[in-house]
Scaffold this motif. Structure first.
Motif, PDB file in Angstrom:
ATOM      1  N   ARG A  26       0.835  -1.206   0.000  1.00 43.61           N
ATOM      2  CA  ARG A  26       0.000   0.000   0.000  1.00 43.61           C
ATOM      3  C   ARG A  26       0.864   1.249   0.000  1.00 43.61           C
ATOM      4  NH1 ARG A  26      -3.371  -2.471   4.048  1.00 43.61           N
ATOM      5  NH2 ARG A  26      -2.505  -1.066   5.633  1.00 43.61           N
ATOM      6  N   ILE A  27       1.943   1.196   0.777  1.00 47.94           N
ATOM      7  CA  ILE A  27       2.846   2.341   0.852  1.00 47.94           C
ATOM      8  C   ILE A  27       3.657   2.481  -0.432  1.00 47.94           C
ATOM      9  CG2 ILE A  27       4.868   3.240   2.067  1.00 47.94           C
ATOM     10  CD1 ILE A  27       3.805   1.915   4.597  1.00 47.94           C
ATOM     11  N   ARG A  80       0.449  -5.639  -5.160  1.00 40.78           N
ATOM     12  CA  ARG A  80       0.857  -4.675  -6.190  1.00 40.78           C
ATOM     13  C   ARG A  80       0.275  -5.028  -7.547  1.00 40.78           C
ATOM     14  NH1 ARG A  80       2.487   0.173  -4.821  1.00 40.78           N
ATOM     15  NH2 ARG A  80       3.985   0.350  -6.523  1.00 40.78           N
ATOM     16  N   GLU A  81       0.204  -6.330  -7.852  1.00 42.39           N
ATOM     17  CA  GLU A  81      -0.405  -6.733  -9.118  1.00 42.39           C
ATOM     18  C   GLU A  81      -1.884  -6.347  -9.152  1.00 42.39           C
ATOM     19  OE1 GLU A  81       0.389 -10.881  -9.362  1.00 42.39           O
ATOM     20  OE2 GLU A  81       2.405 -10.622 -10.211  1.00 42.39           O
ATOM     21  N   ALA A  82      -2.582  -6.581  -8.025  1.00 39.71           N
ATOM     22  CA  ALA A  82      -3.994  -6.219  -7.966  1.00 39.71           C
ATOM     23  C   ALA A  82      -4.167  -4.711  -8.092  1.00 39.71           C
ATOM     24  CB  ALA A  82      -4.618  -6.714  -6.659  1.00 39.71           C
ATOM     25  N   ALA A  83      -3.284  -3.953  -7.436  1.00 40.83           N
ATOM     26  CA  ALA A  83      -3.361  -2.500  -7.522  1.00 40.83           C
ATOM     27  C   ALA A  83      -3.081  -2.019  -8.938  1.00 40.83           C
ATOM     28  CB  ALA A  83      -2.373  -1.868  -6.546  1.00 40.83           C
ATOM     29  N   LEU A 106      -6.750   7.314  -3.343  1.00 42.09           N
ATOM     30  CA  LEU A 106      -5.980   7.656  -2.148  1.00 42.09           C
ATOM     31  C   LEU A 106      -4.483   7.471  -2.375  1.00 42.09           C
ATOM     32  CD1 LEU A 106      -8.283   6.178   0.644  1.00 42.09           C
ATOM     33  CD2 LEU A 106      -7.956   8.579   0.028  1.00 42.09           C
ATOM     34  N   ARG A 107      -4.092   6.400  -3.091  1.00 40.40           N
ATOM     35  CA  ARG A 107      -2.670   6.221  -3.413  1.00 40.40           C
ATOM     36  C   ARG A 107      -2.157   7.413  -4.207  1.00 40.40           C
ATOM     37  NH1 ARG A 107      -3.941   0.886  -4.517  1.00 40.40           N
ATOM     38  NH2 ARG A 107      -4.029   1.336  -6.741  1.00 40.40           N
ATOM     39  N   ARG A 108      -2.968   7.854  -5.148  1.00 41.06           N
ATOM     40  CA  ARG A 108      -2.549   8.986  -5.987  1.00 41.06           C
ATOM     41  C   ARG A 108      -2.428  10.268  -5.167  1.00 41.06           C
ATOM     42  NH1 ARG A 108      -1.655  11.219 -10.516  1.00 41.06           N
ATOM     43  NH2 ARG A 108      -2.501  13.273 -10.996  1.00 41.06           N
ATOM     44  N   GLU A 109      -3.373  10.511  -4.267  1.00 42.54           N
ATOM     45  CA  GLU A 109      -3.308  11.714  -3.438  1.00 42.54           C
ATOM     46  C   GLU A 109      -2.113  11.673  -2.494  1.00 42.54           C
ATOM     47  OE1 GLU A 109      -4.997  14.483  -3.661  1.00 42.54           O
ATOM     48  OE2 GLU A 109      -6.203  13.753  -5.328  1.00 42.54           O
ATOM     49  N   GLN A 143      -4.597  14.232   5.649  1.00 42.11           N
ATOM     50  CA  GLN A 143      -3.454  13.339   5.525  1.00 42.11           C
ATOM     51  C   GLN A 143      -2.270  13.907   6.282  1.00 42.11           C
ATOM     52  OE1 GLN A 143      -0.378  13.147   3.765  1.00 42.11           O
ATOM     53  NE2 GLN A 143      -0.140  10.961   3.515  1.00 42.11           N
ATOM     54  N   ASP A 144      -1.683  13.081   7.158  1.00 35.76           N
ATOM     55  CA  ASP A 144      -0.656  13.562   8.080  1.00 35.76           C
ATOM     56  C   ASP A 144       0.764  13.261   7.626  1.00 35.76           C
ATOM     57  OD1 ASP A 144      -0.592  10.839   8.377  1.00 35.76           O
ATOM     58  OD2 ASP A 144      -1.043  10.817  10.528  1.00 35.76           O
ATOM     59  N   GLY A 145       0.929  12.871   6.386  1.00 33.36           N
ATOM     60  CA  GLY A 145       2.257  12.560   5.878  1.00 33.36           C
ATOM     61  C   GLY A 145       2.597  11.092   5.894  1.00 33.36           C
ATOM     62  N   HIS A 146       1.775  10.276   6.572  1.00 31.00           N
ATOM     63  CA  HIS A 146       2.025   8.836   6.579  1.00 31.00           C
ATOM     64  C   HIS A 146       1.705   8.272   5.194  1.00 31.00           C
ATOM     65  CE1 HIS A 146       1.930   4.606   7.637  1.00 31.00           C
ATOM     66  NE2 HIS A 146       2.456   4.917   8.807  1.00 31.00           N
ATOM     67  N   PRO A 147       2.583   7.436   4.634  1.00 29.17           N
ATOM     68  CA  PRO A 147       2.359   6.971   3.260  1.00 29.17           C
ATOM     69  C   PRO A 147       1.281   5.910   3.103  1.00 29.17           C
ATOM     70  CG  PRO A 147       4.362   6.019   4.151  1.00 29.17           C
ATOM     71  CD  PRO A 147       3.889   7.018   5.163  1.00 29.17           C
ATOM     72  N   ASP A 148       0.740   5.372   4.198  1.00 28.32           N
ATOM     73  CA  ASP A 148      -0.295   4.339   4.096  1.00 28.32           C
ATOM     74  C   ASP A 148      -1.665   5.003   4.083  1.00 28.32           C
ATOM     75  OD1 ASP A 148      -1.946   2.167   4.198  1.00 28.32           O
ATOM     76  OD2 ASP A 148      -1.090   1.288   6.003  1.00 28.32           O
TER      77      ASP A 148
END
Length: 478
Positions: A109-110, A168-171, A320-323, A432-437
């Motif tokens: 996810r990260i 990652r493949e699913a993402a 969310l990953r993109r943001e 978002q607090d800067g955490h990459p997850d």
């Protein structure tokens, strides 16, 4: 309320991997196990320091590892992981394997590079080998302990990598699907809307440049306009990385750079006319490129909720990953609003499911009318909605949440029998607090929404500091 979401459905466990774990744990010599337990008990804090010191030496780690989070959360987590790895027995092999799978899913996810994780594992093994060499009673015991340690670490890394690769493949498949999905209910209408927004920005700039005082520079930048925000948060995500989107981005940067560099000195009317002519040429090129992009976009129904016509939760991880990536690269914060329609069960019970459906459609329409074109709206499930707000501060996000709450409570739903049904919503806000997850910001908004429910409903609560875990979430997950 809707059922809470958990981790993605796990793939069937690899029986060979479980068998290898089991053999490894069953065959360990008690003296070797005792040696490893003692080393971890003694060295766990130093091992965690060594692991993260080595990771932070890689410049890429700055995106994933914040020094404060490393000290407060990740080092204690690493120590717990080490204890669990060396203390597990054959009866706990399933739980041990699932722990590694969870770690791999979080890494996916990260988006942390696999080689960074592998490097950290190597650093841990090297330091542990030194401890084994000095603590073993004999050469044979040291060799057996080193082999056992290497086997445990290799199995853990294999389990993590298996889950990482699968996630990652699913993402990647989902991201590909998202690029095919329009996000736009009417392509023609949206194309004209974005052209109109671009023209409106150009006219605003024209008036500003012909006035004696142009006004604040930030308000004139294309990147801060309705069109600019739409392109950054939605256009790029929908169209993907193409030569056209790259050219639009470059032209937008050129326009903003010209305004920053030339507007303050361009005090003469002639200087402003030259600046405006240049910008008009670049804007015309952007219009042409956007037209090309819209010609190739499709409208697939699989990503839209059939009842409300909002996005369904399928593409929420993609957004969310993109943001998160945008925040890391541009510094622009984003916020998540989790909204739950109050007393929805009473609506269904007292007025029927048709009234409940109409209430959901009514609220969805209010959300669309009271958010920006660059924001994403999802029906999260049941009577819950999620809004992802790009390029906002906490103050702006809270203001939007309060405006949505007031709009919902101020627009009763008229039923077919003439009844006016008063609606309200509880809203949780998390920036978002800067955490990459991305799961963390979603969970914080969820917890804030539940606190709004418990505090009496029809209110906004901000996830600012520790909040209780909402039902269904697993506390302590990284």
């Amino acid at each position: 309320m809707a059922a809470r979401s958990g981790s993605p459905t796990a793939a069937p466990t690899d029986p060979r991997l479980i068998a290898d774990w089991t053999r490894r744990l069953q065959s360990v010599d008690p003296a070797v196990a005792h040696l490893l337990h003692g080393l971890v008990a003694e060295l766990a804090p130093a091992l965690a320091d060594h692991f993260y010191d080595g990771m932070l030496q890689d410049p890429r780690a700055n995106r994933f590892l914040d020094p404060g989070q490393v000290q407060a959360r990740l080092k204690p987590s690493m120590q717990r992981w080490l204890h669990q790895l060396v203390q597990a027995d054959a009866a706990a092999v399933e739980a041990l394997h699932q722990l590694q799978e969870h770690v791999g899913q979080v890494h996916a996810r990260i988006g942390i590079p696999v080689d960074l994780v592998g490097r950290g594992m190597r650093l841990l093994k090297e330091r542990m080998h030194e401890g084994i060499a000095s603590g073993a009673g004999s050469h044979a015991e040291a060799l057996a302990a080193s082999l056992q340690l290497d086997g445990l670490f290799d199995l853990a890394l294999e389990s993590m990598t298996r889950a990482y690769t699968r996630s990652r493949e699913a993402a990647g498949e989902l991201d590909g699907s998202f690029r095919l999905f329009s996000l736009i209910q009417n392509v023609g209408t949206e194309r004209e809307r974005q052209r109109a927004l671009l023209l409106a920005w150009e006219n605003t700039l024209l008036y500003a440049l012909t006035a004696e005082q142009p006004g604040p520079l930030e308000g004139l930048l294309l990147s801060r306009s309705e069109f600019g925000l739409w392109f950054l948060h939605k256009g790029l995500a929908s169209f993907g990385e193409t030569s056209e989107t790259r050219q639009v981005g470059e032209l937008a940067e050129r326009i903003d750079a010209a305004l920053r560099e030339r507007l303050p000195p361009a005090t003469s009317a002639a200087g402003r006319r030259v600046l405006l002519d240049d910008i008009r040429g670049w804007t015309a090129a952007i219009r042409d490129l956007v037209g090309i992009l819209f010609e190739g976009i499709g409208d697939l129904e699989s990503g839209r909720d059939a009842l409300t016509r909002l996005l369904n939760r399928r593409f929420l991880p993609t957004i969310l990953r993109r943001e998160v990536a945008l925040q890391a690269s541009t510094g622009r914060q984003f916020a998540v609003l989790m909204l739950d329609l109050d007393h929805f069960k009473a609506i269904n019970d007292g007025h029927g499911h048709e009234a409940g459906d109409r209430a959901l459609q009514h609220v969805a329409a209010i959300l669309v009318e009271n958010t920006r074109g660059s924001d994403y709206l999802f029906r999260y499930g049941g009577e819950e909605f999620v809004a992802v707000l790009g390029s906002v501060s906490q103050t702006e996000a809270v203001a939007i949440a309060h405006a949505l709450r007031r709009a919902i409570s101020g627009a009763p739903l008229a039923l077919s029998d003439g009844t006016r049904l008063q609606l309200s919503a509880s809203i949780g806000v998390a920036v978002q607090d800067g955490h990459p997850d991305y799961e963390r910001v979603l969970a914080r908004a969820d917890a804030a929404m539940y606190q709004a429910k418990r505090a009496g409903r029809d209110r906004v609560v901000v996830a600012d500091g520790p909040l209780p875990e909402p039902p269904g979430h697993h506390a302590g997950q990284d």
